[in-house]
Design an enzyme around this catalytic site. Structure first.
Site: not given
Length: 418
Positions: A258, A262, A349, A399
Site C-alpha cells: 500500500s 510506494k 481503488w 487490499h
C-alpha cells in the site's frame, strides 16, 4: 476532548465529501498518451543502456524527485547503530533475532528507530526481505521479546490500539501478513521497522524525520522538498546502512504494501544497494498509472494525504494529462534490478489494471538491458503469476498482504533476486 474529536470528524468528513467520486468504469477513462521511457523530454530516442544511464534516467529521476516525492534537503550529520538485544535461538531455534537501535542526528536534533531482524539458523549469507510494518515490530510476531514501540500509532480497534499508543494487547496482531516461519525455513531473513518511528503518518510535520532538518522558524518542508513517502524511503536506506554491514546477510530485497509499497519503490529507485524491489498493492503514486484516473487519483490522494508527497505534486490534481511522466517510468528507474509488482482483483481503488499496464510499459527498459519483463501480449489473469526479472501477479481477494503473495515473492527471489 469530545468537542475536539467531533470537530475533527466533521472536518475530515467534509474533506471526504468534497472529493469527486472515484471512477471504476473503463469506458470513462480519459484518452491519454503513455510517455515513452526511451524518448527524452527533448524528443531524443534512447537506443542503448549508456544513453539511458547518462541522460534519460537522470532527467526522469529528477522530475520524480522534485515534482512528486520531494527532495531530501541534506545529508545527516551523524548516524549510529547499536544491537540492544540478541538471541541466537529464536523461533524455536530456527532463527537468530537481533534488535538494533538506529540513531539519526542533524542540526543537534536526534531521531531513533528500531530494526527487528530475524536470520535463519543454518544458512550463511542469507538474503533478507526488508519492509516497514504499520503498527510496530511487536505486531508482526508473537515473540514476547520484541520491543513494543513507543511512537505515535494510528488508533485501530481491531488491532487493539487506542490513545495512539501500542500496548502488549497488540502483540502479534499482524502475524497474518508476515509468514516468518516459512521465510526462515526457505532460507530468508526478515528485517522490519515501524514506519511511524521514522515519520508519524499524519498531516503534521512537527515531529518525525523532517523536523531534524528545519531551519529556525520552519514548520514544514519547502515546496519541492520531501513528503512522508520520501522520508520513509530515506529510513529504509538508513536500515540498509546497517544490514549491508552484517556479515550474515548476502543481499536485501526491499518490500512494501500500500502506501509503504510506494515508499519501497522510491527507496529502490534512490538506493541501488537494494538487490530487488517488491511493490504490493501500491496503487496511485506507486505502481499504477496516474493518467488512467481510475480508482484513487492524484486529487484524491493529495487531498486525503497531503503530507505524503511534495507540495508541488498537488498542481497535477485533476490535471494528469499535463504530467510529462507516469508511474511506469518510476518502475523503469529500477532496471535492470529485479522488480515485482503485485495487485489484487478486488482492490479497485489501487487500479490493478493500471499496475499491470505500468509494468508492461516499464519492461522496454528492462529489455534494453537484456532482461525479461512483461510483453504487450501478456494478460493479467487471477492467480497466474508472471515470473520474470520484472514480475507481476494479480491474486484473488482484497487490499492486503497474504501468504499467497509471499509464496510468489520467494519463488521469484529464488530465481531472480538472490
Amino acid at each position: 476532548m469530545k468537542r475536539i474529536t467531533s470537530l475533527f470528524f466533521i472536518i475530515f468528513s467534509t474533506i471526504l465529501l468534497a472529493q469527486p467520486e472515484a471512477n471504476y468504469d473503463e469506458t470513462r477513462i480519459p484518452k491519454f498518451s503513455v510517455p515513452d521511457p526511451l524518448t527524452s523530454f527533448s524528443g531524443r530516442a534512447i537506443t542503448d543502456t549508456d544513453q539511458w544511464e547518462k541522460n534519460r534516467k537522470l532527467e526522469i529521476y529528477q522530475f520524480f524527485e522534485k515534482q512528486i516525492y520531494g527532495k531530501v534537503p541534506a545529508m545527516l550529520d551523524e548516524y549510529s547503530f547499536k544491537v540492544i538485544e540478541q538471541d541466537n535461538n529464536a523461533f524455536e531455534g530456527k532463527a537468530q533475532r537481533k534488535q538494533i537501535a538506529v540513531g539519526l542526528k542533524k542540526n543537534g536534533r536526534t531521531l531513533n528507530f528500531n530494526i527487528l531482524l530475524y536470520l535463519p539458523n543454518g544458512h550463511e549469507n542469507a538474503p533478507v526481505f526488508l519492509g516497514y510494518n504499520f503498527h510496530g515490530n511487536h505486531t508482526v510476531t508473537n515473540d514476547p521479546k520484541v520491543i513494543i514501540t513507543e511512537a505515535w500509532n494510528a488508533n485501530n480497534d481491531d488491532l487493539k490500539i487506542s490513545n495512539n499508543k501500542a500496548t502488549e494487547a497488540s502483540r502479534g496482531v499482524r502475524t497474518n501478513r508476515w509468514p516468518i516461519t516459512k521465510m526462515l525455513e526457505k532460507g530468508y531473513g526478515l528485517a522490519t521497522v515501524y514506519y511511524g518511528e521514522i515519520d508519524p503518518d499524519k498531516n503534521d510535520f512537527s515531529d518525525g524525520l523532517h523536523s531534524l532538518y528545519y531551519t529556525e522558524e520552519q514548520t514544514r518542508p519547502r515546496t519541492n522538498e520531501w513528503g512522508s513517502i520520501a522520508a520513509w524511503a530515506f529510513g529504509l536506506s538508513r536500515a540498509m546502512d546497517y544490514l549491508e554491514n552484517d556479515t550474515n546477510i548476502s543481499n536485501v530485497i526491499v518490500f512494501g504494501h500500500s502506501r509503504l509499497g510506494k515508499a519501497a519503490l522510491w527507496a529502490g529507485v534512490t538506493d541501488p544497494r537494494f538487490s530487488g524491489v517488491i511493490s504490493n498493492n501500491s496503487g496511485c503514486g506507486g505502481a499504477a498509472l496516474s493518467k488512467r484516473k481510475y480508482g484513487e487519483t492524484i486529487e484524491h490522494i493529495t487531498t486525503s494525504f497531503p503530507h505524503w508527497f511534495s507540495q508541488s505534486f498537488k498542481k497535477y490534481s485533476n490535471r494528469e494529462e499535463t504530467l510529462p511522466v507516469d508511474q511506469h517510468q518510476l518502475l523503469a528507474l529500477i532496471a535492470p534490478r529485479p522488480l515485482y509488482v503485485a495487485s489484487a482483483i478486488e482492490d479497485e481503488w489501487a487500479d490493478p489494471k493500471g499496475e499491470f499496464l505500468s509494468s508492461q510499459y516499464a519492461s522496454k527498459v528492462y529489455e534494453l538491458y537484456g532482461k525479461k519483463g512483461l510483453s504487450l501480449t501478456d494478460v493479467h489473469e487471477v492467480d497466474k503469476p508472471i515470473q520474470r526479472t520484472l514480475a507481476y501477479h494479480m491474486r484473488a481477494g482484497k487490499h492486503d498482504v497474504t501468504e499467497y503473495d509471499w509464496d510468489q515473492y520467494m519463488i521469484w527471489a529464488d530465481t531472480f533476486a538472490k
